[in-house]
Design an enzyme around this catalytic site. Structure first.
Site, PDB file in Angstrom:
ATOM      1  N   TYR A   1       0.841  -1.194   0.000  1.00  0.00           N
ATOM      2  CA  TYR A   1       0.000   0.000   0.000  1.00  0.00           C
ATOM      3  C   TYR A   1       0.881   1.250   0.000  1.00  0.00           C
ATOM      4  O   TYR A   1       1.784   1.400   0.831  1.00  0.00           O
ATOM      5  CB  TYR A   1      -0.922   0.005   1.219  1.00  0.00           C
ATOM      6  CG  TYR A   1      -1.894   1.155   1.190  1.00  0.00           C
ATOM      7  CD1 TYR A   1      -3.080   1.055   0.479  1.00  0.00           C
ATOM      8  CD2 TYR A   1      -1.616   2.339   1.860  1.00  0.00           C
ATOM      9  CE1 TYR A   1      -3.974   2.112   0.449  1.00  0.00           C
ATOM     10  CE2 TYR A   1      -2.509   3.398   1.825  1.00  0.00           C
ATOM     11  CZ  TYR A   1      -3.681   3.277   1.117  1.00  0.00           C
ATOM     12  OH  TYR A   1      -4.555   4.333   1.084  1.00  0.00           O
TER      13      TYR A   1
ATOM     14  N   TYR B   1      -5.502   5.672  -7.514  1.00  0.00           N
ATOM     15  CA  TYR B   1      -5.667   5.528  -6.070  1.00  0.00           C
ATOM     16  C   TYR B   1      -7.087   5.103  -5.773  1.00  0.00           C
ATOM     17  O   TYR B   1      -8.008   5.903  -5.856  1.00  0.00           O
ATOM     18  CB  TYR B   1      -5.335   6.844  -5.361  1.00  0.00           C
ATOM     19  CG  TYR B   1      -5.412   6.736  -3.855  1.00  0.00           C
ATOM     20  CD1 TYR B   1      -4.728   5.732  -3.182  1.00  0.00           C
ATOM     21  CD2 TYR B   1      -6.165   7.615  -3.106  1.00  0.00           C
ATOM     22  CE1 TYR B   1      -4.794   5.611  -1.804  1.00  0.00           C
ATOM     23  CE2 TYR B   1      -6.231   7.509  -1.714  1.00  0.00           C
ATOM     24  CZ  TYR B   1      -5.546   6.506  -1.079  1.00  0.00           C
ATOM     25  OH  TYR B   1      -5.612   6.387   0.293  1.00  0.00           O
TER      26      TYR B   1
END
Lengths: 145, 382
Positions: free
Chosen positions: B286, B336
């Site tokens: 991440y 994103y």
């Protein structure tokens, strides 16, 4: 987006004594009545011994820089007006595990364009307070020569 | 046992752009339909849903729009970037236990516009744990990540010159990915060094993209997976993780703030797995902020503490390196979508369909946000 600096809600019984102390320019942390462990931010129960009893311990206000940063736009409008500023994470002298965020402040209480000479991790700090409303002062940190 | 009992069998995504027409609900429906088509399953087959507590499209709206079956299980996973692997894992646990049969996880998000950023919604009085930092001008997740990064760089003597290589490696992957938002935008080391700062030491290119889009995943138990359209990505291991004394995004009140909740997730993941970090072929970490890639490389056991910066700068995360990382371009250069983009890429690597395909992938790791309560999935081709 709000135009003002966001402030803490101070009427929560768990942390109200912390904010009351800031109005007297005093930095306090919880100390467990059972095992004497400090805790910050304030919480109802001690994670070491599960005691619900505590007292508020005044700290000396001495600390060192654990880390810092310099936020740049885009920010909330009230903070853009304060640029340039530095935010410090201070480790208090009494307990290396107690770390408290605050603006880097000048000796006269300013936040904007504070002289950064000497700003580094490990540098010595002293607490200062800046009153934002009738119920709240926010602790900040001044570099000590 | 949970190990290898479920698989991700369908993936779907909308296009990614600064501004897409259509509501978040419309995008969610499109992504879910694409994921079901990919798997070869019908909407009426679905009886379990998993999403994020931050998701704005409710499960009943999704169900009655897409025409899902009668639902038997629906859950939500908390904390934004920390939530994705948790949502998938929770649905997988329910499938493995026999509570439900076909699960869908989705995330739909329109946040290209600045007014939609979460931090921009800060109120005049703060009641939660952010009351201890936001009044001092530390408002955005980037500011909070910068605190850890400054300390990390000081402790281990690493530099922005090295940090640049996280963004540069991922941009190179994005150049190979026609669906990546930054596919055709070049980035040089000099451009990185000259970029405007967001929160020292983080510059513009250390921050994820702000984009509109939606992604969905479909899961079933392993026995059914074998009869479907795609090669299954078996869920070999799953864990969530939350550190002792954790405080979301501002986790500096514990003994060692550089030991994040990822360490908790990693230990429990490797406890379950038939393999260790050395056997993992490709990873998606991440990456809302580029230093999270450093922190995750170390927490998951791929690098000793303090060595991830050198590992990345020497090409360790590039194609042909020891561990290719964020091979679609990731959140810095592809899109994103709160980490579901990374799970989709982890699945593609198992299928052999990534635009930066690593040869002979057996184990494919994907993780959620290092600085929040988080989770991870270890996928396997088998």
């Amino acid at each position: 987006m709000i135009d003002t600096i966001p402030l803490p809600f101070t009427a929560d019984p768990i942390d109200a004594p912390f904010w009351e102390a800031t109005l007297r320019s005093q930095l306090v942390v919880q100390q467990c009545a059972g095992c004497q462990a400090h805790r910050f931010p304030p919480r109802p129960m001690c994670p070491q011994c599960q005691s619900l009893d505590h007292r508020w311990r005044p700290l000396s206000g001495d600390a060192t820089v654990w880390s810092y940063t310099k936020p740049q736009p885009p920010l909330l409008p009230a903070f853009e007006l304060l640029l340039p500023y530095v935010v410090v994470l201070a480790q208090v002298a009494e307990d290396p595990h107690i770390r408290i965020i605050g603006h880097l402040m000048s000796k006269d209480g300013g936040i904007t364009g504070v002289d950064e000479a000497g700003l580094k991790i490990g540098a010595k700090l002293r607490v200062a307070f800046r009153q934002h409303a009738s119920d709240v002062s926010i602790p900040g940190w001044v570099l000590v020569d | 046992m949970f190990k290898d009992q479920t698989a991700i069998v369908g993936i779907g995504q909308t296009s990614f752009a600064k501004s897409l027409p259509g509501s978040e609900l419309e995008l969610a429906c499109q992504a879910i339909q694409l994921a079901l088509d990919d798997a070869g399953l019908k909407p009426s087959d679905v009886d379990a849903l998993g999403s994020f507590t931050m998701e704005h499209t409710p499960e009943f709206e999704v169900a009655r729009n897409v025409g899902l079956g009668e639902l038997h299980y629906f859950c939500q996973s908390p904390w934004g970037g920390g939530a994705g692997c948790g949502a998938v894992g929770q649905v997988a646990v329910a499938l493995a236990a026999g509570v439900a049969n076909v699960g869908v996880v989705w995330r739909s998000r329109k946040r290209g516009a600045r007014s939609t950023r979460v931090w921009a919604g800060v109120q005049e009085r703060i009641t939660d744990h952010w009351k201890w930092s936001r009044p001092s001008g530390l408002v955005r997740p980037a500011d909070e990540c910068a605190m850890f990064t400054q300390r990390y760089m000081h402790e281990y003597g690493v530099t922005r010159e090295q940090l640049a290589h996280v963004a540069l490696a991922q941009r190179e992957y994005a150049h190979k990915n026609p669906l990546a938002f930054m596919q055709s935008r070049s980035l040089t080391h000099q451009q990185y060094m000259d970029a405007r700062m967001i929160a020292d030491p983080l510059c513009l290119f250390d921050n994820c993209l702000e984009t509109d889009g939606a992604i969905a995943l479909v899961m079933v138990r392993a026995d059914r997976a074998k009869d479907l359209r795609q090669r299954p990505a078996f869920i070999h291991a799953f864990s969530q993780g939350l550190n002792r004394q954790h405080q979301v995004n501002t986790d500096w009140h514990g003994e060692n703030p550089l030991r994040s909740s990822s360490c908790v997730t990693a230990a429990n993941l490797w406890r379950q797995a038939d393999c260790g970090p050395n056997d993992v072929d490709v990873a998606q970490f991440y990456d809302a902020f580029s230093p999270l890639v450093w922190f995750s490389l170390e927490a998951y056991g791929f690098c000793e503490p303090g060595t991830a910066a050198q590992f990345v700068a020497e090409g360790g995360t590039r194609l042909g390196g020891r561990l290719p990382v964020n091979t679609s371009g990731g959140s810095l250069s592809e899109v994103y979508l709160h980490g579901l983009n990374l799970i989709v890429e982890a699945v593609r690597q198992v299928r052999g369909t990534s635009t930066a395909q690593v040869p002979d992938v057996d184990y494919s790791l994907v993780t959620a946000c290092d600085s929040t309560p988080n989770g991870a999935l270890l996928l396997r081709r088998k």
